[in-house]
Design a protein around this motif. Structure first.
Motif, PDB file in Angstrom:
ATOM      1  N   PHE A  89      47.789  31.687  22.867  1.00  0.00           N
ATOM      2  CA  PHE A  89      47.407  33.064  23.214  1.00  0.00           C
ATOM      3  C   PHE A  89      47.076  33.144  24.703  1.00  0.00           C
ATOM      4  O   PHE A  89      46.302  32.322  25.217  1.00  0.00           O
ATOM      5  N   PRO A  90      47.646  34.122  25.429  1.00  0.00           N
ATOM      6  CA  PRO A  90      47.421  34.255  26.883  1.00  0.00           C
ATOM      7  C   PRO A  90      46.041  34.854  27.192  1.00  0.00           C
ATOM      8  O   PRO A  90      45.911  36.067  27.427  1.00  0.00           O
ATOM      9  N   VAL A  91      45.034  34.003  27.217  1.00  0.00           N
ATOM     10  CA  VAL A  91      43.658  34.480  27.374  1.00  0.00           C
ATOM     11  C   VAL A  91      43.449  35.131  28.740  1.00  0.00           C
ATOM     12  O   VAL A  91      42.909  36.240  28.848  1.00  0.00           O
ATOM     13  N   ILE A  92      43.872  34.447  29.793  1.00  0.00           N
ATOM     14  CA  ILE A  92      43.626  34.959  31.147  1.00  0.00           C
ATOM     15  C   ILE A  92      44.334  36.293  31.369  1.00  0.00           C
ATOM     16  O   ILE A  92      43.745  37.248  31.899  1.00  0.00           O
ATOM     17  N   ALA A 144      54.515  43.505  24.936  1.00  0.00           N
ATOM     18  CA  ALA A 144      54.882  42.249  25.595  1.00  0.00           C
ATOM     19  C   ALA A 144      54.390  41.044  24.795  1.00  0.00           C
ATOM     20  O   ALA A 144      55.089  40.030  24.678  1.00  0.00           O
ATOM     21  N   LEU A 145      53.176  41.156  24.230  1.00  0.00           N
ATOM     22  CA  LEU A 145      52.657  40.056  23.397  1.00  0.00           C
ATOM     23  C   LEU A 145      53.517  39.854  22.155  1.00  0.00           C
ATOM     24  O   LEU A 145      53.816  38.715  21.769  1.00  0.00           O
ATOM     25  N   ALA A 202      48.977  53.643  28.411  1.00  0.00           N
ATOM     26  CA  ALA A 202      50.304  53.078  28.672  1.00  0.00           C
ATOM     27  C   ALA A 202      50.220  51.576  28.931  1.00  0.00           C
ATOM     28  O   ALA A 202      51.032  50.796  28.408  1.00  0.00           O
ATOM     29  N   ALA A 203      49.230  51.156  29.730  1.00  0.00           N
ATOM     30  CA  ALA A 203      49.068  49.722  30.011  1.00  0.00           C
ATOM     31  C   ALA A 203      48.766  48.949  28.743  1.00  0.00           C
ATOM     32  O   ALA A 203      49.280  47.840  28.538  1.00  0.00           O
ATOM     33  N   SER A 204      47.948  49.522  27.866  1.00  0.00           N
ATOM     34  CA  SER A 204      47.603  48.850  26.607  1.00  0.00           C
ATOM     35  C   SER A 204      48.831  48.696  25.722  1.00  0.00           C
ATOM     36  O   SER A 204      49.082  47.609  25.171  1.00  0.00           O
ATOM     37  N   VAL A 205      49.614  49.772  25.599  1.00  0.00           N
ATOM     38  CA  VAL A 205      50.809  49.725  24.744  1.00  0.00           C
ATOM     39  C   VAL A 205      51.824  48.734  25.294  1.00  0.00           C
ATOM     40  O   VAL A 205      52.408  47.926  24.548  1.00  0.00           O
TER      41      VAL A 205
END
Length: 207
Positions: A4-7, A199-200, A191-194
């Motif tokens: 999981f990309p934590v940073i 991407a995840l 928009a950034a959240s979506v």
């Protein structure tokens, strides 16, 4: 199992939180601006007051009726403006001497169609409404520069010979765009959240 990309997630979360915070701040500014516009509208109905000699001009003084004496016109300024019928033209502003060592007076004395005029007026009593001198600074200059305190200015209720009466300052003409700015910040946050969630999911699907 994919890592999981934590940073990256923390960075995006902080960015989203910042945008939401900016949206909330803009909503607060909307309320403050509405209260200020209501004050300006009330000022326009109050009795005349003494003309403030120097800036900054308090909110209680803006859009108030006042008068001052121009002892002598030192110089004329000109810029785009409108007359009291809404017709555009060149607004002529007198830089006046008010005494031997006084701070002076700025007075918008009328509108004409021709540039580079020298109005036939060299002083007298000016009655009108208090505003501040025009601001010609860019956004970057206002954001990062040292901007001088704007001087008070009278917009004359009567034009001098050869000019048309300038438009009466109206608080209703002051923009209040804070709601639209708030909605923009909330949209950017959403928009950034979506985009990040998508991407995840795409990353997980590849692994």
């Amino acid at each position: 199992m994919p890592r999981f990309p934590v940073i990256s997630t923390i960075i995006v979360a902080l960015a989203v939180a910042t945008m939401i915070g900016l949206g909330i701040w803009q909503l607060q500014r909307k309320g403050e601006k509405e209260a200020l516009l209501a004050l300006y509208a009330a000022n326009a109905t109050k009795p005349a007051m003494a003309f403030p000699e120097i800036g900054p001009v308090s909110d209680d003084a803006l859009f108030r009726q006042s008068s001052a004496t121009c002892m002598k016109v030192v110089e004329w300024r000109s810029q785009s403006g409108r007359d009291n019928t809404g017709k555009p033209g060149i607004l002529y502003i007198a830089e006046c001497q008010t005494g031997a060592d006084g701070p002076g007076l700025l007075a918008a004395m009328g509108v004409a169609d021709r540039p580079n005029l020298k109005p036939d007026w060299n002083g007298g009593i000016v009655s009108g409404m208090i505003v501040t001198e025009p601001d010609h600074y860019s956004f970057l200059e206002r954001a990062f520069g040292v901007i001088p305190t704007p001087n008070p200015m009278l917009v004359s209720a009567n034009a001098v010979s050869g000019l048309r009466t300038p438009a009466k300052p109206d608080p209703a003409g002051i923009s209040n765009n804070h709601l639209s700015y708030a909605l923009q910040w909330f949209f950017f946050a959403a928009a950034a959240s979506v985009i990040y969630v998508l991407a995840l999911r795409k990353r997980q699907a590849k692994n």
